[in-house]
Design an enzyme around this catalytic site. Structure first.
Site, PDB file in Angstrom:
ATOM      1  N   TYR A  57      19.212  -7.490  25.052  1.00 17.43           N
ATOM      2  CA  TYR A  57      18.969  -7.286  23.625  1.00 17.43           C
ATOM      3  C   TYR A  57      20.300  -7.264  22.884  1.00 17.43           C
ATOM      4  CZ  TYR A  57      16.140  -6.300  19.587  1.00 17.43           C
ATOM      5  OH  TYR A  57      15.528  -6.395  18.374  1.00 17.43           O
TER       6      TYR A  57
ATOM      7  N   LYS B 200      12.761  -7.903  22.413  1.00 16.35           N
ATOM      8  CA  LYS B 200      12.107  -6.600  22.243  1.00 16.35           C
ATOM      9  C   LYS B 200      11.047  -6.382  23.320  1.00 16.35           C
ATOM     10  CE  LYS B 200      12.889  -5.788  17.404  1.00 16.35           C
ATOM     11  NZ  LYS B 200      12.351  -5.477  16.103  1.00 16.35           N
TER      12      LYS B 200
ATOM     13  N   ARG C  57      14.953 -12.397   8.351  1.00 13.16           N
ATOM     14  CA  ARG C  57      15.906 -11.320   8.069  1.00 13.16           C
ATOM     15  C   ARG C  57      16.291 -10.617   9.360  1.00 13.16           C
ATOM     16  NH1 ARG C  57      16.307  -9.356   2.606  1.00 13.16           N
ATOM     17  NH2 ARG C  57      17.071  -7.498   3.621  1.00 13.16           N
TER      18      ARG C  57
END
Length: 126
Positions: free
Chosen positions: A22, A93, A75
């Site tokens: 991540y 995730k 975003r």
């Protein structure tokens, strides 16, 4: 690629592997998605799919899904608008959920909704 080994490594060494799967690595993967694409690991939806999404989901490789992460890629924190390249955020995730929460990797569904992009670099890259 050995996904079984990959997930075993994440589960058994979560603290060491989480920065690799991540933040910050997923940002690089998203920013370079088009150049490194190999095969889809998620579902893609666009405005043209309106009214068809339920049929598309039935084509996912597993009928049983325990977790879904959806992004539109517009975003991405610290990276901005990555368009469909933001799919790697959903994948990253869910990999964290597999490693930390015990979700089965075959029962998660990463998704991206293609709403287009305003990113000039992406628009200029065929």
């Amino acid at each position: 690629r050995n996904e079984g080994l990959y997930y075993k490594l994440i589960v058994e060494h979560f603290r060491e592997m989480s920065p690799i799967i991540y933040t910050p690595t997923v940002g690089w993967a998203c920013a370079n998605y088009g150049a490194n694409y190999s095969r889809p690991r998620g579902m893609y939806f666009s405005a043209l799919d309106k009214g068809e999404m339920d049929h598309m989901v039935y084509n996912w490789n597993n009928e049983e899904v325990d977790a879904i992460v959806v992004t539109d890629g517009s975003r991405i924190l610290g990276l901005g608008d990555l368009g469909v390249g933001g799919l790697n955020i959903s994948i990253g995730k869910l990999d964290l959920y597999v490693g930390a929460a015990g979700f089965h990797p075959g029962r998660v569904l990463p998704c991206v909704i293609d709403v287009g992009t305003n990113n000039e670099r992406l628009l200029e890259d065929p």
